[in-house]
Motif scaffolding. Structure first.
Motif, short mmCIF file in Angstrom:
data_model
loop_
_atom_site.label_atom_id
_atom_site.label_comp_id
_atom_site.label_asym_id
_atom_site.label_seq_id
_atom_site.Cartn_x
_atom_site.Cartn_y
_atom_site.Cartn_z
N PHE A 91 56.37 36.33 -5.76
CA PHE A 91 56.44 35.50 -4.01
C PHE A 91 56.43 34.40 -4.81
CE2 PHE A 91 55.84 38.96 -1.78
CZ PHE A 91 57.05 38.73 -0.32
N HIS A 92 55.64 33.97 -5.45
CA HIS A 92 55.14 32.39 -6.02
C HIS A 92 56.31 32.37 -6.82
CE1 HIS A 92 51.30 33.21 -4.49
NE2 HIS A 92 51.63 31.96 -3.86
N GLU A 93 57.12 33.13 -7.46
CA GLU A 93 58.00 32.41 -8.94
C GLU A 93 58.91 32.77 -8.64
OE1 GLU A 93 57.89 31.77 -11.68
OE2 GLU A 93 55.62 32.49 -13.08
N ARG A 94 59.39 33.81 -7.17
CA ARG A 94 60.82 32.54 -6.00
C ARG A 94 59.91 32.02 -5.42
NH1 ARG A 94 61.85 38.10 -2.28
NH2 ARG A 94 62.79 36.57 -1.75
N ALA A 95 59.47 31.37 -4.48
CA ALA A 95 59.18 30.40 -4.35
C ALA A 95 59.17 28.77 -5.39
CB ALA A 95 58.02 30.13 -3.58
N ARG A 96 58.85 29.03 -6.03
CA ARG A 96 58.92 28.07 -7.20
C ARG A 96 60.49 27.17 -7.67
NH1 ARG A 96 55.59 27.30 -12.95
NH2 ARG A 96 57.01 29.16 -13.22
N ARG A 97 60.84 28.69 -7.91
CA ARG A 97 62.26 28.35 -8.35
C ARG A 97 63.24 27.68 -7.19
NH1 ARG A 97 61.84 33.88 -10.33
NH2 ARG A 97 62.75 34.60 -8.60
N GLU A 99 53.03 26.60 -7.16
CA GLU A 99 52.42 27.04 -8.39
C GLU A 99 50.83 27.00 -8.54
OE1 GLU A 99 52.74 24.81 -12.25
OE2 GLU A 99 53.31 23.22 -10.83
N ILE A 100 50.00 26.01 -7.19
CA ILE A 100 49.00 26.38 -7.19
C ILE A 100 48.92 28.09 -6.82
CG2 ILE A 100 46.93 26.71 -4.44
CD1 ILE A 100 48.00 23.99 -3.89
N GLY A 101 49.19 28.66 -6.24
CA GLY A 101 49.73 30.04 -6.27
C GLY A 101 49.19 31.00 -7.27
N LEU A 102 50.34 31.19 -8.33
CA LEU A 102 50.77 31.25 -9.66
C LEU A 102 49.43 31.07 -10.32
CD1 LEU A 102 54.30 30.05 -10.70
CD2 LEU A 102 53.27 31.81 -10.09
N GLY A 103 48.92 29.24 -10.19
CA GLY A 103 47.16 29.38 -10.50
C GLY A 103 45.94 30.42 -10.22
N MET A 104 46.29 30.42 -9.23
CA MET A 104 45.07 31.39 -8.60
C MET A 104 45.42 32.70 -8.79
SD MET A 104 45.13 29.55 -4.52
CE MET A 104 43.82 30.01 -4.15
N GLY A 105 46.57 33.33 -8.70
CA GLY A 105 46.47 34.16 -8.86
C GLY A 105 46.22 34.97 -10.90
N ALA A 106 47.01 33.41 -11.17
CA ALA A 106 45.88 33.66 -12.82
C ALA A 106 45.14 33.62 -13.07
CB ALA A 106 47.18 32.74 -14.21
N ARG A 107 43.89 33.21 -12.89
CA ARG A 107 42.85 33.09 -12.73
C ARG A 107 42.40 34.72 -12.68
NH1 ARG A 107 38.02 32.58 -10.07
NH2 ARG A 107 38.78 32.19 -8.30
N ARG A 108 42.69 35.29 -11.11
CA ARG A 108 42.22 36.64 -10.59
C ARG A 108 42.50 37.89 -11.67
NH1 ARG A 108 41.46 32.89 -7.61
NH2 ARG A 108 40.60 32.89 -5.38
N GLU A 109 44.00 37.42 -12.67
CA GLU A 109 44.18 38.84 -13.76
C GLU A 109 43.99 38.27 -15.27
OE1 GLU A 109 48.74 39.91 -12.92
OE2 GLU A 109 48.56 38.30 -12.38
N GLY A 110 42.56 37.57 -14.95
CA GLY A 110 42.41 37.10 -16.58
C GLY A 110 43.18 36.09 -17.56
N ASP A 111 43.71 35.33 -16.63
CA ASP A 111 44.83 34.59 -17.66
C ASP A 111 44.39 33.29 -17.61
OD1 ASP A 111 46.80 32.83 -19.48
OD2 ASP A 111 48.30 34.39 -18.43
N LEU A 112 43.44 32.97 -18.15
CA LEU A 112 42.77 31.39 -17.72
C LEU A 112 43.85 30.33 -17.95
CD1 LEU A 112 39.49 32.57 -18.94
CD2 LEU A 112 40.01 32.90 -16.39
N ASP A 113 43.96 30.28 -19.88
CA ASP A 113 45.22 28.57 -20.11
C ASP A 113 46.20 29.04 -19.33
OD1 ASP A 113 43.28 29.10 -21.89
OD2 ASP A 113 44.86 29.96 -23.49
N THR A 114 47.20 30.27 -18.60
CA THR A 114 47.72 29.94 -17.67
C THR A 114 47.33 29.28 -16.33
OG1 THR A 114 49.49 31.78 -19.06
CG2 THR A 114 49.18 31.26 -16.47
N ALA A 115 46.71 30.01 -15.69
CA ALA A 115 46.12 29.63 -15.04
C ALA A 115 45.92 27.85 -14.97
CB ALA A 115 44.45 29.98 -14.23
N GLN A 116 45.40 27.18 -16.47
CA GLN A 116 44.00 25.39 -16.34
C GLN A 116 45.46 25.34 -15.89
OE1 GLN A 116 40.96 24.86 -18.26
NE2 GLN A 116 42.28 23.18 -19.28
#
Length: 602
Positions: free
Chosen positions: A425-431, A446-463
C-alpha cells in the motif's frame, strides 16, 4: 511519431515532410513545424497544382467553401483542443452569424473532412487538425477578426469557469471536474490571452474561478504560476477579485513549501480583504489559509483563522463553509487529544458534505474519523473509512487523495502486523504521489515505509526513509505529531542497534517536539521511546517509571495504547521486568504514573 501526430496523418503532408527529412533530419523538421507552410512548400513536381504544397492542399479545400462556412471554420481556430457545440455557436457566431445556423455549417465542414467531430457525454465536440488550425489563424488575421475572436473566446471561457465553480462543491462535482478537464487547454489559452492583452479583470475572474479546480486536481504549481500571472496582468480587476486572488496565492504557496519563517507573509495575503465588504469571501480564504497553516509554527494561529471562519460561515448560513471549517477544526482537536470533539466535528462535517453532495468534502471528514478509529484500536472501521474515501477519490480522479487513502490503508495493515501488505500500500501511495509531484503525499507514504522497515528488521532502509522525511519537515517548519513520531522511530532504530546515547538524544528531541504540539499521545510516545533508551543504558527503574508516565498521559485523554501499537511498549516492559522483577516494576510503573511528563524524564 511527433511529426506524424502534428501533421495529423495527412498523407500528402507526410510525403512532403519525408522529402525534408532527407535534408534536415527528423529533429530539425519537427522543430520547424510551427512554420509548416514554409517548411512544406515543395511537393512532387508532376503532381497537380493543388497537391504541390501543404498550403495548396488546404487552399483548394477552402476555395470550395461558402462565406459562412469559411467564417465558422476560421473562427474555430481560436479554440485550443476543440470545443463543444455551445462554445462554437457562441464564439463562432461572433455577432454577424445567427448562432442557430452554426450547427448546420459545422455539419457541412465535418462532411468536407475539415472539422473532426467526436462524441462526448455532454454532446459533440469539434476540433480542427493542427495544420488546418495554423491555416485558419492566418485567415483570421487576414479578415481582421483575430483579436475580436480571442476576446470573445476568453469571455466565453471565463463565464464557463465561473458557472462551473459552485458545482465543484456539490452534486455536480464529478461532471464539472470532467468538463473542466476537457476544457483545460481552452481555459489556459483564455487566461494567457487575457494576461497578454492586459485584461486584468478577466484574468483575475478566471483564476479565482479555477483555483479550487486546480487544487482538487493537485495542480498546485500551475495554480501558483497562473495566479501570479493574473495578479500582474494589468489594471482593471476589482478590489474583491484582487483580494481573493492574493489570498488564494498565499494559501497555494503554503502548499508549495511555506514554513514557519514565511507565515507572516502568508497571513498578509488576507490584508486586501480589509478594503472589501465580502465577509463570506474573506471567511473562505481564512479557512483555506488556516487549514494549510495547521502545524506550521504556533498552532493557535491556524486554530484562530479556522474559528473565525467558522463563526462567519454560521452567521451567513454557509453550509459548505461550515462543513469545511468543522473538518479542519477536528484536526486541532486531534492534536489536543480530544477525540470526543474529533468525532463530533467530523461527523457533523460528514453529514453536511453528504447532504451537499461534495465527495471531496466527505473524504476530508472521513480522515479524522478513521484516525479516531485507529487510535481506539477499531482497525476494521478505520480501514472501511479509508476504503470508502479511496473509492470516492478514484471516482473523482483526485489522485493526491488516492495516495493519502492508500497510505492510510497501509498504516492499518502495519498496525495489524501484515507487513508485506503494508509495504504494498505504501509503495503504491508513494509512486502515485511522485507522479503527481505531491511532496507531502510522498513523505507521508515514506513514513509508513520507514515504520514498516523497522518492524521487519531492515534498519538501514527504515533510517533512510525517516531521515528524508525529517529533513523535509525541518525545512518547512511543520510540527504537529509527525516530527515527534519520526524522532521516536529513529530513536528506536538507534536502540535496536545498541546505541544508547544516540537513542536517548533522539527521544529527548522527540519529547521536546511533542510537548511543543500539546499532544498528550505524542508526549506518551516520546516517553515510551526514552524508556527503551534508558533500559538499554542499564537504567530499568527509570524505564519502568517512564512507561508509567506514558500510560498516564494516554489515560488523560481517554485513549490507552491499542493492541496494534503495543509492540515496543511490551518489548521494553518485558526487558525491565526481567531486570528488576515484576513487583519492583509494578511499583516503579505506579510511581511514574503520578509524575508529570517533564519530571518523569529527569
Amino acid at each position: 511519431m511527433s511529426i506524424c501526430e502534428r501533421l495529423d496523418g495527412i498523407p500528402l503532408a507526410l510525403e512532403m515532410a519525408a522529402t525534408r527529412v532527407r535534408a534536415l533530419g527528423v529533429h530539425e523538421v519537427a522543430a520547424r513545424l510551427d512554420d509548416r507552410f514554409r517548411l512544406l512548400a515543395a511537393g512532387a513536381r508532376g503532381a497537380p497544382e493543388r497537391q504541390r504544397t501543404l498550403r495548396a492542399v488546404i487552399d483548394w479545400s477552402w476555395s470550395l467553401l461558402g462565406d459562412q462556412e469559411r467564417a465558422v471554420l476560421r473562427r474555430l481556430a481560436v479554440h485550443a483542443g476543440g470545443c463543444t457545440l455551445a462554445a462554437a455557436e457562441e464564439v463562432c457566431a461572433a455577432g454577424d452569424l445567427d448562432p442557430a445556423t452554426v450547427v448546420d455549417l459545422l455539419a457541412r465542414l465535418v462532411d468536407c473532412s475539415l472539422v473532426v467531430v467526436s462524441d462526448d457525454q455532454d454532446g459533440p465536440r469539434y476540433r480542427l487538425l493542427e495544420s488546418v488550425t495554423a491555416y485558419c489563424v492566418e485567415r483570421l488575421s487576414e479578415a481582421g477578426e483575430l483579436e475580436a475572436l480571442r476576446r470573445g473566446h476568453r469571455e466565453y471561457y471565463t463565464r464557463m469557469a465561473e458557472r462551473a465553480e459552485p458545482h465543484l462543491r456539490g452534486h455536480g462535482q464529478r461532471q464539472w471536474l470532467r468538463r473542466l478537464d476537457l476544457e483545460s487547454a481552452n481555459l489556459r489559452a483564455a487566461l494567457e490571452s487575457a494576461a497578454r492583452s492586459g485584461a486584468g479583470d478577466l484574468a483575475l475572474r478566471l483564476v479565482n474561478a479555477l483555483t479550487w479546480y486546480w487544487y482538487l486536481r493537485g495542480r498546485i504549481s500551475e495554480a501558483e504560476r497562473l495566479l501570479a500571472m493574473a495578479l500582474s496582468a494589468g489594471q482593471g480587476g476589482s478590489d474583491a477579485e484582487v483580494a481573493k486572488a492574493t489570498a488564494w496565492l498565499g494559501g497555494i504557496r503554503l502548499l508549495l513549501g511555506g514554513g514557519a519563517a514565511h507565515f507572516a507573509a502568508h497571513f498578509a495575503a488576507l490584508q486586501p480583504y480589509e478594503r472589501v465588504d465580502d465577509p463570506g469571501g474573506r471567511a473562505r480564504m481564512e479557512w483555506f489559509l488556516g487549514s494549510h497553516t495547521y502545524g506550521i509554527g504556533d498552532p493557535s494561529r491556524s486554530a484562530d483563522l479556522i474559528d473565525r471562519a467558522l463563526a462567519t460561515f454560521g452567521s451567513l448560513g454557509d453550509r459548505w463553509g461550515t462543513a469545511a471549517a468543522l473538518s479542519s477544526r477536528s484536526f486541532h482537536a486531534k492534536l489536543r487529544g480530544d477525540f470526543g470533539a474529533v468525532r463530533q466535528d467530523s461527523e457533523r462535517s460528514l453529514e453536511l458534505f453528504r447532504d451537499l453532495g461534495d465527495q471531496w468534502g466527505q473524504i476530508q471528514a472521513m480522515t479524522p474519523l478513521a484516525t479516531e478509529a485507529e487510535v481506539l484500536g477499531d482497525y476494521e472501521r478505520a480501514a472501511r473509512l479509508h476504503r470508502d474515501g479511496l473509492r470516492m477519490a478514484e471516482d473523482l480522479g483526485l489522485w493526491r487523495e488516492v495516495s493519502f487513502k492508500l497510505a492510510g490503508l497501509g498504516r492499518i495493515a502495519l498496525l495489524m502486523r501484515d507487513y508485506p501488505k503494508a509495504r504494498q500500500f505504501h509503495e503504491r501511495a508513494r509512486r502515485l504521489a511522485v507522479e503527481q509531484s505531491d511532496t507531502f503525499g510522498e513523505q507521508f507514504a515514506e513514513i509508513g515505509l520507514g515504520m514498516g522497515a523497522r518492524r521487519e528488521g531492515d534498519l538501514d532502509t527504515a533510517q533512510a526513509h525517516l531521515r528524508s522525511v525529517l529533513d523535509l519537515h525541518r525545512r518547512m517548519g511543520y510540527e504537529p505529531g509527525l516530527p515527534a513520531l519520526i524522532l521516536a522511530e529513529l530513536g528506536f532504530i538507534a536502540e535496536h542497534r545498541g546505541q544508547a546515547d544516540t537513542a536517548t538524544a533522539l527521544q529527548l528531541d522527540g519529547f521536546a517536539a511533542a510537548e511543543a504540539t500539546g499532544d498528550p499521545r505524542a508526549v506518551a510516545l516520546a516517553l515510551e521511546g526514552l524508556a527503551g533508551a534508558r533500559l538499554l543504558a542499564g537504567r530499568p527503574v527509570h524505564a519502568a517509571r517512564l512507561l508509567g508516565a506514558a500510560a498516564a498521559a494516554r489515560r488523560s485523554v481517554g485513549v490507552p495504547l491499542p493492541q496494534g501499537e503495543r509492540l515496543d511498549v511490551d518489548r521494553i516492559a518485558a526487558g525491565a521486568v526481567e531486570a528488576i522483577g515484576e513487583t519492583r516494576f509494578a511499583a516503579e510503573f505506579a510511581v511514574g504514573g503520578g509524575l508529570l511528563p517533564a519530571d518523569a524524564i529527569k
